[in-house]
Design a protein around this motif. Structure first.
Motif, PDB file in Angstrom:
ATOM      1  N   GLY A  12      -8.412  52.294 -62.342  1.00 52.84           N
ATOM      2  CA  GLY A  12      -8.076  53.183 -61.230  1.00 52.84           C
ATOM      3  C   GLY A  12      -6.720  52.863 -60.640  1.00 52.84           C
ATOM      4  N   TYR A  13      -6.499  51.589 -60.367  1.00 53.94           N
ATOM      5  CA  TYR A  13      -5.216  51.210 -59.758  1.00 53.94           C
ATOM      6  C   TYR A  13      -4.049  51.467 -60.704  1.00 53.94           C
ATOM      7  CZ  TYR A  13      -6.766  49.194 -55.360  1.00 53.94           C
ATOM      8  OH  TYR A  13      -7.241  49.029 -54.085  1.00 53.94           O
ATOM      9  N   LEU A  14      -4.282  51.279 -61.979  1.00 57.40           N
ATOM     10  CA  LEU A  14      -3.206  51.540 -62.931  1.00 57.40           C
ATOM     11  C   LEU A  14      -2.824  53.023 -62.895  1.00 57.40           C
ATOM     12  CD1 LEU A  14      -1.318  50.788 -65.212  1.00 57.40           C
ATOM     13  CD2 LEU A  14      -3.194  51.086 -66.816  1.00 57.40           C
ATOM     14  N   ALA A  15      -3.849  53.860 -62.902  1.00 55.38           N
ATOM     15  CA  ALA A  15      -3.573  55.293 -62.846  1.00 55.38           C
ATOM     16  C   ALA A  15      -2.850  55.641 -61.552  1.00 55.38           C
ATOM     17  CB  ALA A  15      -4.870  56.076 -62.947  1.00 55.38           C
ATOM     18  N   ALA A  16      -3.308  55.037 -60.456  1.00 55.55           N
ATOM     19  CA  ALA A  16      -2.672  55.323 -59.164  1.00 55.55           C
ATOM     20  C   ALA A  16      -1.222  54.904 -59.185  1.00 55.55           C
ATOM     21  CB  ALA A  16      -3.422  54.607 -58.059  1.00 55.55           C
ATOM     22  N   SER A  17      -0.959  53.726 -59.743  1.00 54.54           N
ATOM     23  CA  SER A  17       0.420  53.245 -59.722  1.00 54.54           C
ATOM     24  C   SER A  17       1.305  54.134 -60.588  1.00 54.54           C
ATOM     25  CB  SER A  17       0.495  51.790 -60.175  1.00 54.54           C
ATOM     26  OG  SER A  17       0.107  51.702 -61.521  1.00 54.54           O
ATOM     27  N   THR A  76      -0.785  44.812 -56.935  1.00 53.20           N
ATOM     28  CA  THR A  76       0.081  45.376 -57.959  1.00 53.20           C
ATOM     29  C   THR A  76       0.165  46.889 -57.817  1.00 53.20           C
ATOM     30  OG1 THR A  76      -0.693  43.635 -59.407  1.00 53.20           O
ATOM     31  CG2 THR A  76       0.515  45.432 -60.429  1.00 53.20           C
ATOM     32  N   GLY A  77      -1.005  47.499 -57.637  1.00 56.08           N
ATOM     33  CA  GLY A  77      -1.008  48.949 -57.501  1.00 56.08           C
ATOM     34  C   GLY A  77      -0.239  49.381 -56.268  1.00 56.08           C
ATOM     35  N   LEU A  78      -0.530  48.727 -55.176  1.00 55.98           N
ATOM     36  CA  LEU A  78       0.105  49.085 -53.910  1.00 55.98           C
ATOM     37  C   LEU A  78       1.624  48.996 -54.017  1.00 55.98           C
ATOM     38  CD1 LEU A  78      -0.521  49.888 -51.000  1.00 55.98           C
ATOM     39  CD2 LEU A  78      -0.501  47.483 -50.403  1.00 55.98           C
ATOM     40  N   MET A 110       3.932  40.355 -64.992  1.00 52.69           N
ATOM     41  CA  MET A 110       5.317  39.877 -65.067  1.00 52.69           C
ATOM     42  C   MET A 110       6.221  40.570 -64.068  1.00 52.69           C
ATOM     43  SD  MET A 110       5.966  39.728 -69.112  1.00 52.69           S
ATOM     44  CE  MET A 110       7.584  39.043 -68.887  1.00 52.69           C
ATOM     45  N   VAL A 111       6.029  41.866 -63.957  1.00 53.03           N
ATOM     46  CA  VAL A 111       6.891  42.658 -63.090  1.00 53.03           C
ATOM     47  C   VAL A 111       6.001  43.440 -62.150  1.00 53.03           C
ATOM     48  CG1 VAL A 111       8.608  44.477 -63.026  1.00 53.03           C
ATOM     49  CG2 VAL A 111       8.560  42.905 -64.932  1.00 53.03           C
ATOM     50  N   MET A 112       6.295  43.362 -60.869  1.00 56.23           N
ATOM     51  CA  MET A 112       5.456  44.060 -59.904  1.00 56.23           C
ATOM     52  C   MET A 112       6.323  44.926 -59.017  1.00 56.23           C
ATOM     53  SD  MET A 112       2.684  42.352 -57.397  1.00 56.23           S
ATOM     54  CE  MET A 112       3.359  42.646 -55.791  1.00 56.23           C
ATOM     55  N   GLY A 113       6.028  46.183 -58.990  1.00 56.63           N
ATOM     56  CA  GLY A 113       6.798  47.086 -58.139  1.00 56.63           C
ATOM     57  C   GLY A 113       8.284  46.972 -58.379  1.00 56.63           C
ATOM     58  N   GLY A 114       8.644  46.747 -59.633  1.00 56.20           N
ATOM     59  CA  GLY A 114      10.058  46.673 -59.946  1.00 56.20           C
ATOM     60  C   GLY A 114      10.699  45.341 -59.659  1.00 56.20           C
TER      61      GLY A 114
END
Lengths: 1188, 194
Positions: free
Chosen positions: A94-99, A133-135, B124-128
């Motif tokens: 879900g979070y992956l799709a959201a991101s 991560t998603g956020l 590895m990479v988060m939010g850029g």
């Protein structure tokens, strides 16, 4: 039920999963779109089912389709459903799709707030991680505001995995919700020294990113970063820090000086190319920042250039590229050192790699001089011809124009040559930069008067050959030059030789195929041309010819009247009528030329692009004022226009005088040596003009050489004459003999007209800043104390709750977490006394001390051991003297250093390092104070501004206990929320080389004072310190104590037990201490207005007592500052050497003081609700004062 | 690093957007992918691994940094706050991590398990922004999450796994190894980040 589940899972087996989908798409290459729309229908069915696993599978497939470019925003709600699944497997999907597909416009995003909050506080670290991560991908201003505090709590999570993610995401939160920056910053700064390298790296990452956008706010962190730089071994972190320093040095040149040495060392020692490269880069930045003041860094420049040359010569293209990139930075300030590598750079122009060629081009820009401009441009023209691919050729074109036009055509000695280059460039196929060439043609023709004749002849030729340029539709971009050509021919038609022919060319039917805006210019300018022809003919009496030309216009103009372009049509029909009228007059034999030409009389001057903006608003004109009274408005709106206008005024006052600019130009173009005296060499203009078709710029190169040679000869001749006349000046002339740039006189007597600007305005870039820059919002002063209103929007936890879960430090925004301080280890008693004093003095609370703190750190770069003593001897105020004084001191120190020789240099170096650290720590500590102790700085600002004298630095932390392993310092603060609690902040510093763990602090409670223990523990239990200490690290913990009576000072005995762990094993150790609660620690600095104060005194409920202390030498201001700082008072009013002060205890006692300073003594009269408290307070004060 | 540090990966046969922090429409994303792929794929073996930013990727402050492994291109788009050589190394770490997590990664692994690639990248990479550069740390976290996933699936997951194994047996393509061992791109003396 169970059966249903099994059945569900069997059904699921035959649903398409992601792999099936991918495989299906690959097998349906021909009808992919159809197949996918089928799949999407299936997915929609799956999403309707109740089974969360089916839904998750569907969302997973959707995510893949999104990556292929399909819009899946319609499934946003289903995605949220999957996000809120209890299983991690589904949650992650879900979070992956959201991101992937959520963004600020997604309306359902606000539904996620609570789900995310729940996940953030999940006991499973991976739930939290996946939410973070998603956020990070879809955080919106609303989410940022609502979740800022939850994330801030996670920054102190026990798991480094969560900590690092929380720290990193804060950057995103800051961007979306800038108000969170100040409350969160102290904790972020703390994380710079997190024991986990990943967390540390994340914190460095975030702060570097913040600082890159608004470096000046982070200057005060320089000492901390300096320490990290010298201690860290993580290349990633080092690179970040070094890059950050590159951004900071331009703001503070002294920082640069400090950096040069460690950076040079790194350059010599590191084996990592990435690190080496960044070091070189930052050294360059330092050198640039120093270039104005410090000339003697040639060694460093040499080192950089030398290293870069190695990179450029390397066979690895990446290094070559980066080498060139860095070289271009040096070029800006030290062109000489780069120019010597011209061979290498020209060689790179031939590289097969386009990126490298582009970089080499950049470098060329700075390498031109009057001498070599023609030669370099000639080379570039060859490249233009050879270049394949329009991007590179366009790049070459812009570079040629950039190089030639830079700093107001500074390097062009022959504008005829330049015009020919421009004309040659029009032959480029498919360039996008026609308008650029056109702009140059216009600019040169307008501003260089002497060139107009030549320019007009060239432009006439262009117009004549317009079919070549405009024929091919692909060459559309280039037809822009016709715009310039037509305008120049029209505007300066008096210079035109074959005007009839040119007019003819402009009236060709082919012209109507040109873009509208060009046709419009044609129409307008053919009238100008026509007017000048008319005048010519009338003056020479050729009436027939005049009528012929009019007839030509009347015949040809209708084709423009039919134009589809409104502008063209309008102009043409207007002009056609005019010409028809002229024709009538001509038939009546009325001379009309004078009147027609009058239509276009007057010269257009070039106007600078920003001129309009710079026109100041005339006095008395308020553009925002209402002309008619506005409909009734609220007050706030009324005020708005005022402030705007006020800003405007301020901006205008900043404009500088334009004279400088003009003067410089005048100097360049008129006072060039030789211009006035040497007759300008006549160039045979016929040579370029006779070239059929287009001119050849190459010929100019030759011509120019000849011209220069001639010029030189003439000069020499003249010199010889002069020599005869004045033998004395012989030498100077000889030195001039070498052909320098200044010697080359321009071929034409060039008169470049500066662009017009309003008076007192200067072209500047300051208004170029983009007001929509998202990073601008983060330009926030981080050193100001936090105001109550700034706290993050959450329910606040109490200290007591904090204790219950020491692992997840509760997010107390205003919580104090002061940095540990270090003192030198083994000093004799006396020296320690002095040290302490010095430390206290160093502590600074005054606002604006920030700068001075940094000054201090910067200016005491290498303090030799001898200085430490001398420093502590003079009175406090000189320790933190003005920067200049520090500079002097530093010089002296260095001299001393040299004098003493290098015998003990090794020993001393160690010491320096230690001291440096110590200082940076001190600095941090005082910085911390700014953030945390809200009242103190605010109040001392008030006090500090009374005099301009700098305050001596102070520290409220005193030593608690110390042994060879650990040192504890502490500070006590009253608790505002609870009238019987105080918070003791203890800094633990690990002095040993071992690891300290399982620290536990315990005190023997008295009847009056008790340590607050977690629920369920007995009074004999100690409280675990919520961290471990690696060697050399210090950290702070807080303990809460409850007190019944606060009128007397208290002493509590206590023990710290801990386990020392090193290679040889672990031992259990103990350290006893005595915690001293002074009465002052129960006071909370509270501001008080003088009228309220007067009332309080009048009320008569207060007891009174007084003390007197003799032998006071420090200034009254410092004295007040001390009382404010150590005893938590604030100044109510100050008159000369008399001041009233006020404070309040946690239990609400009012304490009023009247402090008077005599010649050598101070008397303090106090009034308080409680006489015992008052006398105890005064006793404590007496002790403090007697130390002064 | 704002826009920078945004990263995207392209697989030669099925170019795909691996995220980053552009909030762009799908169409723009696809356009960027196509153009970048076009730019990158026509470059020779022996040229530098940096491409100046065009307008499409946000202007001159941004760069494309890529690495080429057999049929795969890994392209990162970063801004000036990142060290170019550092990013090259990060790509290497990424590929090595993929290799570890997929046990000898091949192109088809990446094509069929884009979600897993995403999960690895997310560590590895988060939010850029670069989150972790230590390969062992990344692998540990990924393994732990996979274990958690397995334990959640429990018994119910077994039949689905069996079916998926059967399905995969009929794979028409034979996976080609991208062979991490002899990567030809030379990054001089870059020690792994600690």
């Amino acid at each position: 039920m169970a059966l249903k589940m099994v059945k569900g899972s069997i059904d699921r087996m035959f649903d398409k999963n992601l792999q099936d989908l991918v495989r299906g798409i690959r097998n349906h290459k021909e009808d992919e779109a159809k197949y996918i729309s089928q799949c999407i229908d299936e997915i929609k069915q799956e999403l309707k089912q109740d089974n969360i696993a089916v839904k998750a599978n569907a969302v997973c497939k959707l995510t893949y389709l999104q990556m292929l470019g399909y819009d899946i925003s319609w499934a946003a709600f289903n995605i949220i459903e999957v996000m809120s699944a209890s299983k991690f497997t589904f949650k992650r999907i879900g979070y992956l799709a959201a991101s992937q597909c959520f963004h600020e416009g997604t309306d359902v995003i606000m539904l996620t707030t609570n789900q995310i909050r729940k996940d953030l506080s999940s006991p499973n670290q991976y739930d939290t991680g996946v939410a973070l991560t998603g956020l990070s991908c879809f955080v919106t201003p609303d989410l940022a505001r609502d979740l800022a505090n939850d994330i801030m709590t996670l920054m102190s999570h026990t798991k480094p995995y969560i900590r690092k993610k929380a720290v990193l995401i804060m950057y995103k939160v800051f961007l979306k919700y800038p108000e969170s920056l100040r409350p969160a910053f102290p904790r972020l700064k703390e994380k710079l020294e997190d024991p986990d390298p990943g967390v540390q790296s994340a914190a460095v990452n975030v702060i570097c990113e913040l600082a890159r956008r608004n470096p000046k706010n982070y200057l005060s962190l320089a000492p901390l970063f300096f320490k990290l730089m010298t201690s860290s071994t993580n290349n990633w972190v080092l690179i970040k820090i070094i890059k950050l320093f590159g951004a900071l040095t331009p703001l503070e040149p002294r920082l640069g000086k400090k950096l040069i040495e460690p950076l040079t060392n790194l350059i010599h020692s590191t084996s990592a190319m990435s690190l080496l490269y960044e070091c070189v880069n930052t050294v360059i930045a330092v050198l640039i920042s120093l270039s104005s003041g410090m000339p003697n860094h040639s060694a460093s420049i040499q080192l950089c250039v030398q290293k870069l040359r190695i990179l450029i010569e390397d066979s690895d293209q990446n290094l070559k590229y980066l080498g060139l990139l860095a070289m271009s930075k040096i070029l800006k300030t030290h062109p000489k050192s780069v120019q010597s590598h011209k061979d290498l750079i020209l060689q790179c122009l031939d590289d097969k790699d386009e990126s490298i060629r582009l970089r080499a081009l950049d470098l060329l820009y700075g390498m031109v001089s009057k001498k070599n401009l023609m030669e370099i441009v000639k080379k570039l023209m060859i490249h233009v011809d050879k270049a394949e691919g329009t991007t590179y050729r366009d790049e070459l074109l812009t570079k040629i124009i950039d190089i030639c036009s830079q700093s107001n055509y500074q390097y062009i000695t022959n504008f005829e040559w330049y015009i020919s280059i421009l004309v040659e460039l029009t032959r480029l196929e498919g360039t996008r930069h026609g308008h650029l060439i056109a702009a140059q043609m216009l600019d040169v023709a307008i501003r260089v008067k002497a060139i107009r004749k030549f320019a007009v002849s060239q432009m006439a030729m262009l117009l004549d050959n317009a079919h070549l340029i405009a024929s091919n539709t692909q060459r559309n971009g280039i037809c822009e030059v016709l715009y310039a050509a037509a305008w120049i021919c029209g505007e300066f038609s008096e210079h035109l030789e074959e005007s009839n022919q040119t007019l003819e060319a402009m009236l060709r039917p082919k012209v109507t195929t040109l873009p509208g805006h060009i046709q419009a210019v044609y129409v307008q300018n053919m009238v100008k041309l026509y007017a000048s022809i008319l005048q010519q003919k009338e003056q020479s009496g050729e009436k027939e010819a005049a009528q012929e030309i009019t007839q030509l216009m009347v015949d040809r103009l209708p084709q423009f009247v039919q134009s589809a372009d409104l502008e063209v049509q309008e102009r043409a029909s207007c002009i056609l009528q005019l010409i028809k009228y002229i024709q009538k007059l001509q038939i009546k034999e009325v001379p009309v030329a004078e009147e027609v030409i009058a239509l276009f009389a007057g010269e257009l001057n070039p106007v600078a692009p920003k001129a309009q903006k710079k026109v100041p608003v005339p006095e008395g004109l308020d553009l925002d004022a209402w002309i008619n009274a506005p409909p009734s408005d609220s007050e706030s709106e009324d005020e708005k226009p005022k402030t705007i206008f006020h800003d405007e005024e301020q901006r205008h006052s900043r404009h500088r005088q334009p004279e400088i600019d003009e003067e410089e130009l005048a100097r360049q173009y008129q006072d060039t040596p030789g211009v006035e005296h040497i007759p300008v060499v006549q160039i045979d203009l016929s040579v370029p003009l006779k070239v059929p078709g287009m001119p050849m710029s190459d010929q100019y190169v030759k011509l120019e050489e000849e011209r220069r040679h001639k010029q030189k000869l003439e000069k020499d001749k003249k010199k010889k004459k002069q020599k005869k006349e004045k033998k004395g000046k012989h030498r100077r002339h000889n030195s001039l003999h070498t052909e320098s740039d200044e010697d080359i006189a321009p071929a034409q007597h060039v008169d470049i007209i500066t662009e017009e600007m309003p008076e007192n305005a200067l072209p500047s870039d300051e208004d170029d800043k983009d007001p929509n820059d998202p990073y601008k919002a983060l330009d926030i002063d981080l050193d100001k104390p936090l105001a109550d209103s700034e706290k993050l929007p959450v329910q606040r936890h109490r200290n007591a709750e904090n204790l219950k879960s020491p692992d997840t430090e509760a997010p107390l925004v205003g919580k104090k977490s002061k940095k540990p301080k270090k003192k030198e280890k083994k000093h004799k008693e006396k020296e320690r006394e002095k040290e302490k004093k010095k430390e206290k003095e160093k502590k600074v609370t005054e606002e604006g001390k920030k700068g001075e703190d940094l000054d201090f750190w910067l200016s005491t770069a290498p303090p030799p051991s001898s200085i430490t003593q001398t420093q502590s001897e003079p009175e406090g105020s000189t320790v933190l003297a003005e920067p200049e004084e520090n500079e002097d001191a530093k010089k002296e120190e260095q001299e001393e250093d040299n004098d003493e020789g290098k015998k003990s240099s090794k020993h001393r170096k160690k010491k320096h390092k230690k001291e440096k650290e110590e200082k940076s720590k001190d600095k941090k500590k005082s910085k911390k104070k700014h953030h945390h102790s809200e009242e103190e700085p605010a109040e001392s600002v008030q006090n500090g501004t009374l005099d301009d004298e700098p305050l001596p630095p102070m520290s409220s932390y005193c030593l608690l206990a110390e042994n060879s392993y650990v040192k504890m310092t502490y500070d006590i603060q009253g608790n505002l929320q609870n009238d019987s609690q105080v918070t003791v902040s203890v800094i633990f510093e690990n002095k040993s080389a071992s690891f300290l763990k399982s620290m536990e602090l315990n005190v023997l409670d008295s009847l009056n004072a008790k340590m607050l223990r977690p629920e369920g523990s007995s009074v004999h239990d100690g409280i675990p310190v919520p961290f471990q200490l690696p060697p050399g690290i210090s950290n702070e913990a807080q303990f809460v104590f409850t007190l019944q009576s606060i009128v007397m000072a208290q002493k509590l005995k206590g023990t710290l037990s801990f386990i020392v762990k090193n290679d040889e094993g672990s031992t259990h150790e103990k350290l006893d201490f005595k915690l001293h609660f002074s009465c002052a620690s129960y006071l909370i600095t509270t501001p008080c207005y003088s009228d309220a104060f007067a009332k309080l005194l009048e009320s008569g409920d207060l007891h009174m007592s007084s003390i007197k202390v003799d032998g006071i030498s420090i200034s009254f201001q410092h004295l007040l500052a001390k009382i404010c700082f150590y005893h938590h008072f604030s100044v109510v009013e100050r008159v000369d050497s008399c001041a009233s002060m006020y404070s309040r205890s946690i239990q609400g006692h009012h304490v009023c003081l009247l402090v008077k300073k005599g010649e050598n003594s101070v008397s303090v009269d106090g009034k308080c609700n409680d006489s015992t408290l008052l006398s105890n307070l005064l006793d404590e004060m007496k002790e403090t004062l007697s130390k002064c | 690093m704002g826009l920078g540090g945004s990263c995207a990966g392209w697989l030669m046969q099925a170019p795909c957007w691996l995220g980053g922090d552009f909030s762009l429409s799908e169409d723009t994303q696809q356009q960027i992918i196509r153009e970048t792929f076009h730019l990158v794929s026509k470059r020779d073996e022996n040229v530098c691994n940096f491409l100046e930013g065009g307008l499409l990727i946000g202007g001159s402050d941004n760069k494309l940094i890529y690495r080429h492994y057999a049929t795969l291109y890994f392209v990162f788009c970063v801004d000036s706050s990142e060290s170019e050589l550092g990013i090259l190394d990060l790509i290497q770490v990424f590929v090595e991590t993929l290799d570890k997590c997929f046990e000898n990664v091949c192109e088809l692994d990446l094509i069929f398990h884009v979600d897993k690639v995403h999960n690895i990248l997310a560590e590895m990479v988060m939010g850029g922004m670069v989150l972790e550069t230590n390969m062992n740390e990344i692998v540990t976290q990924i393994d732990a999450q996979n274990k958690l996933e397995k334990s959640e699936a429990g018994l119910a997951g077994a039949p689905a796994r069996a079916v998926s194994a059967v399905k995969n047996m009929n794979l028409p393509e034979i996976p080609r190894n991208i062979n991490i061992g002899d990567i030809s791109i030379k990054v001089p003396n870059l020690p792994s980040f600690k």
